[in-house]
Every structure is written in structure tokens, then in C-alpha cells.
Design a protein around this motif. Structure first.
Motif, PDB file in Angstrom:
ATOM      1  N   VAL A   1       0.330  74.264  40.777  1.00 19.44           N
ATOM      2  CA  VAL A   1       0.501  75.291  39.794  1.00 19.44           C
ATOM      3  C   VAL A   1       1.978  75.100  39.128  1.00 19.44           C
ATOM      4  O   VAL A   1       3.033  75.063  40.179  1.00 19.44           O
ATOM      5  N   CYS A   2       2.169  75.000  38.121  1.00 20.57           N
ATOM      6  CA  CYS A   2       3.542  75.308  37.369  1.00 20.57           C
ATOM      7  C   CYS A   2       3.426  76.422  36.519  1.00 20.57           C
ATOM      8  O   CYS A   2       2.775  76.730  35.736  1.00 20.57           O
ATOM      9  N   ASP A   3       4.222  77.488  37.079  1.00 16.62           N
ATOM     10  CA  ASP A   3       4.125  79.114  36.593  1.00 16.62           C
ATOM     11  C   ASP A   3       5.406  79.351  35.786  1.00 16.62           C
ATOM     12  O   ASP A   3       6.452  78.933  36.122  1.00 16.62           O
ATOM     13  N   ASN A   4       5.371  79.712  34.520  1.00 14.98           N
ATOM     14  CA  ASN A   4       6.392  80.673  33.664  1.00 14.98           C
ATOM     15  C   ASN A   4       6.374  81.897  33.838  1.00 14.98           C
ATOM     16  O   ASN A   4       6.957  82.472  32.704  1.00 14.98           O
ATOM     17  N   SER A   5       5.754  82.767  34.629  1.00 11.10           N
ATOM     18  CA  SER A   5       5.863  84.135  34.653  1.00 11.10           C
ATOM     19  C   SER A   5       6.959  84.519  34.664  1.00 11.10           C
ATOM     20  O   SER A   5       8.028  84.102  35.603  1.00 11.10           O
ATOM     21  N   PRO A   6       7.507  85.802  34.218  1.00 12.17           N
ATOM     22  CA  PRO A   6       8.938  86.294  34.381  1.00 12.17           C
ATOM     23  C   PRO A   6       9.156  86.724  35.693  1.00 12.17           C
ATOM     24  O   PRO A   6      10.212  86.962  36.159  1.00 12.17           O
ATOM     25  N   SER A   7       8.111  87.163  36.492  1.00  8.33           N
ATOM     26  CA  SER A   7       8.329  87.983  37.739  1.00  8.33           C
ATOM     27  C   SER A   7       7.847  86.794  38.908  1.00  8.33           C
ATOM     28  O   SER A   7       7.041  85.908  38.844  1.00  8.33           O
ATOM     29  N   GLU A   8       9.051  86.670  39.931  1.00 12.81           N
ATOM     30  CA  GLU A   8       8.936  85.893  41.088  1.00 12.81           C
ATOM     31  C   GLU A   8       7.376  86.179  42.057  1.00 12.81           C
ATOM     32  O   GLU A   8       6.953  85.405  42.650  1.00 12.81           O
ATOM     33  N   GLU A   9       7.214  87.492  41.942  1.00 16.49           N
ATOM     34  CA  GLU A   9       6.149  88.141  42.603  1.00 16.49           C
ATOM     35  C   GLU A   9       4.880  87.482  42.340  1.00 16.49           C
ATOM     36  O   GLU A   9       4.162  87.351  43.107  1.00 16.49           O
ATOM     37  N   VAL A  10       4.709  87.107  40.955  1.00 21.61           N
ATOM     38  CA  VAL A  10       3.327  86.280  40.490  1.00 21.61           C
ATOM     39  C   VAL A  10       3.304  85.079  41.348  1.00 21.61           C
ATOM     40  O   VAL A  10       2.375  84.765  42.030  1.00 21.61           O
ATOM     41  N   ARG A  11       4.322  84.190  41.757  1.00 22.38           N
ATOM     42  CA  ARG A  11       4.558  83.043  42.304  1.00 22.38           C
ATOM     43  C   ARG A  11       4.284  83.345  43.694  1.00 22.38           C
ATOM     44  O   ARG A  11       3.505  82.540  44.544  1.00 22.38           O
ATOM     45  N   GLN A  12       4.982  84.372  44.338  1.00 24.17           N
ATOM     46  CA  GLN A  12       4.756  84.624  45.707  1.00 24.17           C
ATOM     47  C   GLN A  12       3.109  84.817  46.283  1.00 24.17           C
ATOM     48  O   GLN A  12       2.956  84.516  47.168  1.00 24.17           O
ATOM     49  N   ILE A  13       2.726  85.404  45.267  1.00 27.52           N
ATOM     50  CA  ILE A  13       1.279  85.924  45.309  1.00 27.52           C
ATOM     51  C   ILE A  13       0.275  84.607  45.414  1.00 27.52           C
ATOM     52  O   ILE A  13      -0.698  84.482  46.317  1.00 27.52           O
ATOM     53  N   MET A  14       0.532  83.917  44.430  1.00 24.88           N
ATOM     54  CA  MET A  14      -0.127  82.821  44.177  1.00 24.88           C
ATOM     55  C   MET A  14      -0.134  81.573  45.499  1.00 24.88           C
ATOM     56  O   MET A  14      -0.831  81.171  45.901  1.00 24.88           O
ATOM     57  N   ARG A  15       1.296  81.412  45.916  1.00 26.11           N
ATOM     58  CA  ARG A  15       1.561  80.763  47.330  1.00 26.11           C
ATOM     59  C   ARG A  15       0.699  81.341  48.325  1.00 26.11           C
ATOM     60  O   ARG A  15       0.300  80.597  49.150  1.00 26.11           O
ATOM     61  N   LYS A  16       0.688  82.660  48.656  1.00 24.32           N
ATOM     62  CA  LYS A  16       0.139  83.332  49.665  1.00 24.32           C
ATOM     63  C   LYS A  16      -1.514  83.030  49.686  1.00 24.32           C
ATOM     64  O   LYS A  16      -2.016  82.887  50.756  1.00 24.32           O
ATOM     65  N   ALA A  17      -1.902  82.878  48.403  1.00 23.07           N
ATOM     66  CA  ALA A  17      -3.443  82.711  48.077  1.00 23.07           C
ATOM     67  C   ALA A  17      -3.878  81.126  48.511  1.00 23.07           C
ATOM     68  O   ALA A  17      -4.968  80.917  48.876  1.00 23.07           O
ATOM     69  N   GLY A  18      -3.024  80.408  48.273  1.00 21.66           N
ATOM     70  CA  GLY A  18      -2.991  78.966  49.118  1.00 21.66           C
ATOM     71  C   GLY A  18      -2.566  77.962  48.005  1.00 21.66           C
ATOM     72  O   GLY A  18      -2.687  76.773  48.128  1.00 21.66           O
ATOM     73  N   ALA A  19      -1.830  78.087  47.013  1.00 21.05           N
ATOM     74  CA  ALA A  19      -1.605  77.313  45.935  1.00 21.05           C
ATOM     75  C   ALA A  19      -0.077  76.744  46.368  1.00 21.05           C
ATOM     76  O   ALA A  19       0.654  77.223  47.083  1.00 21.05           O
TER      77      ALA A  19
END
Length: 384
Positions: free
Chosen positions: A106-124
Motif C-alpha cells: 500500500v502507498c498511502d497519502n492520508s494525513p494521519s500516521e494512525e491510518v498507516r499504523q492500523i493498516m500495518r497492524k492488519a497485515g499490509a
């Protein structure tokens, strides 16, 4: 003599007992080490290899991923916060992909780092978008990440793009992969089963995307022009308007094996009629060797998904349509149904894409496509 043998026999018994104790102790030490080794490296595969688990892509990486894989899902995302239906659906999508045995880049451009942290925790495996830009930039950066997650130089590995909020889609990639392998396809476009399409999608989106697909398929049958070895349009079409694609496994063309008709066909090509595809669904998959068509195209929105595919088809990629029983998210259906904002988005999508794609079917192709095409054809010759 008997008295002299007693100590010897006693010593022999003691030595045997000692050896047994040593063997037992060795087993106690070795067995845990073996199981630890298996936990780290995985059980041997049917090819006698071990599934190596290693972190990839530097500090932006998420969990450890299996490297010995043949399909990687990639996506570009941007969510304003973690409470939107689309973000929630993206997490379900990641979990479905991991449960199905696929890695997700995933390449993510969300303003919040929390979005990326949750996606990593889910397995991405997630990276922050490094360049300014819209969806096209994210798609290319996600594709670069996915390509690095493929083991070695396996150019036949499959890279599968999807919008991450299509949570049901990972459940269908294995079937699509098998169809690609069986039909020796270079590109696959999933096609929504119409009964599920009509039942689970907002009515406006169902009609707009159905019309768009019908229109573009009609234009493709009428206007699609191949690019031949000379780089000129239509050089790749035979007299029946079939298009030819490089295929090392079938390097004798059908025209050569059917009584000599069209003997001028290049022996590294076989022929196929145009197959209607679900143009506006979104997901598509291709073999890694064709990735540069997407990586070197500089489009910013939906065109970054579709136009490179058109150029690859015109350059000889074999494309197939694979029908899947895809079900849209109930949350997203309820959010979009009758919503003027989303209806406007569907109208803008058609207005932007239809003329652009129609032009790409027969107009000039970017110069870089000739270089990529020549490289793939040369590889097909070597394999043949």
C-alpha cells in the motif's frame, strides 16, 4: 579369568548407558533447536525450499512477509480519518488478502500516521506517498513496492491492483491467478457477475459503469489498433482483425498451424479476438514483466490505471476477462445511494475517461512503449 572379565563387562555396561544418556541429552537439545528453525524459516515447500520470512521495503514496511509468492496485491489509498466506511472496508480487505495467502503493498497519502499504523497492524506493507500528486502517483509507488516484494527476478509473478475498499475482492484473486496461468494471459480484468453487480451496487453507479463498459467494448472492437515491430499502428493485426500477442509457450501461431493461412505472422505470436472487459470496475492484474507500462506512464487519476493497459494490449499483451461474483460493501452502498456528491463523481468519471480511452485505442502510443515491447518480445524469443 572370570574375575578379570567382570570389571570389563561392568565398564561396557556403563559406557552403553553413558552413550544412551548422551543421545538423550543431544535429542533434548537438538529437537527444540529444530522446531525453532522451522518457526523462523517455515516448513519445506514441495520444491524443497524454505519459505523465508523477511521484512521488506525499509522503515515504511509493516509486518514480515513471505517472499516465495506468485501474486502481490497493491493499492493506493487516502483516507481523511479512520472512521470513514471506506477505511473500515480497507482493513477488512487487507485481512481477507492475508487470510487468502496474499501479501498487500500500500502507498498511502492520508494525513494521519494512525491510518498507516492500523493498516500495518492488519497485515499490509505500507509506505507513505513520497511525491506530491493524486491517485496516479500513489499507484506507481505502490507498484514499485509490490514489485520489490516478488521473489528474485520472477517476471511471471502477478501484480494485482485493486481499490483497497473493495473488501470482497481479495477472495477472488486466486481464481483469477489460476485463469491467467491456465490461459497463459499477461493481463486479467475481473468482470462483475451482473446479478451481484445489480444487487449490491448503488443504482447510479451500476448504470453509469455498465454504459461505460458497453461503450468502450464497442469502440475497442471497432477501433483497437495494434502496434507492430515497426512501431506503426495496425501492424499487429491479421486479415481478420485479430490481435497478436507474444507467447513463448505457443510460439507457433495459429495461422501457421491452420493450413498455412497468414503465414506472414510472426512465429512468436498467437491470435485472439477482442474479449469484452469490465472497463470501469477498477481491479486488474498483470505479469511483472509488463509493469513498466504503468510505471512509466505519468497519468494522475483513473487514466493511470486504464491507459497503460490499453498501450500494453496494443503492444501485444494477451488480455482475458474473468467473471467473479463480487459483492460491494453494504456500508459503501448505503453511503453512496442517491448521494449527489457520488452521482457527480460518476458523471465526471465518464466525461473524463470515455474520450481519453477511445483515443488511446488507435492514437499514437508513448515512445517508451516500443522499448518495453521489444524487450518482452526478445525475452519470448529466448524462452521459445
Amino acid at each position: 579369568k572370570a574375575s578379570r572379565r567382570i570389571p570389563f563387562m561392568a565398564m561396557t555396561s556403563i559406557s552403553a548407558a553413558t552413550r544412551k544418556m548422551q543421545s538423550l541429552g543431544l535429542g533434548i537439545v537438538v529437537l527444540p533447536l529444530f522446531f525453532l528453525f522451522v518457526m523462523i524459516l517455515g516448513f519445506p515447500t514441495s520444491r524443497g525450499e524454505f519459505m523465508m520470512n523477511t521484512a521488506t521495503a525499509g522503515s515504511n514496511s509493516g509486518p514480515e512477509v513471505k517472499q516465495a509468492i506468485d501474486l502481490v496485491i497493491f493499492a493506493a489509498t487516502m483516507y481523511p480519518n479512520i472512521s470513514t466506511p471506506r477505511f473500515k472496508e480497507s482493513i477488512a480487505s487487507i485481512k481477507n488478502a492475508r487470510d487468502a495467502g496474499f501479501n498487500v503493498a500500500v502507498c498511502d497519502n492520508s494525513p494521519s500516521e494512525e491510518v498507516r499504523q492500523i493498516m500495518r497492524k492488519a497485515g499490509a506493507v505500507v509506505r507513505k506517498q513520497s511525491k506530491k500528486g493524486k491517485k496516479g502517483v500513489g499507484l506507481r509507488e505502490a507498484l514499485e513496492l509490490a514489485a520489490r516484494m516478488v521473489k528474485g527476478k520472477n517476471n511471471h509473478a502477478i501484480l494485482a491492483f485493486q481499490e483497497l475498499e473493495k473488501g470482497d475482492m481479495p477472495l477472488h484473486w486466486d481464481f483469477i491467478r489460476k485463469r491467467m496461468e491456465y490461459l497463459r494471459a499477461d493481463i486479467a480484468v475481473p468482470k462483475r457477475d451482473d446479478s451481484y453487480f445489480g444487487k449490491t451496487y448503488p443504482i447510479g453507479q451500476y448504470h453509469s459503469e455498465s454504459f461505460g463498459a458497453a461503450y468502450l467494448n464497442a469502440m475497442a472492437r471497432e477501433k483497437l489498433r495494434m502496434v507492430g515491430m515497426s512501431g506503426s499502428s495496425n501492424d499487429g493485426l491479421d486479415s481478420d482483425q485479430n490481435y497478436r500477442f507474444p507467447n513463448a509457450a505457443a510460439h507457433k501461431s495459429k495461422s501457421e498451424s491452420s493450413g498455412g493461412r497468414n503465414r506472414t505472422a510472426n512465429k512468436y505470436y498467437s491470435s485472439s479476438k477482442w474479449q469484452d472487459i469490465d472497463w470501469l470496475f477498477g481491479p486488474f492484474a498483470f505479469r511483472k514483466e509488463w509493469a513498466d507500462f504503468w510505471l512509466r506512464y505519468d497519468g494522475s487519476l483513473w487514466d493511470a490505471q486504464i491507459l497503460p493497459m490499453v498501450y500494453a494490449i496494443r503492444s501485444g499483451a494477451k488480455i482475458i476477462s474473468v467473471e467473479v461474483e463480487f459483492k460491494a460493501s453494504v456500508m459503501m452502498h448505503d453511503e453512496e445511494e442517491g448521494n449527489p456528491k457520488f452521482l457527480l463523481k460518476r458523471r465526471q468519471q465518464l466525461e473524463a475517461l470515455l474520450p481519453t480511452i477511445e483515443e488511446s485505442l488507435s492514437g499514437p502510443v508513448p515512445d517508451y512503449t516500443h522499448e518495453i515491447r521489444a524487450r518482452i518480445v526478445d525475452a519470448a524469443k529466448i524462452l521459445a
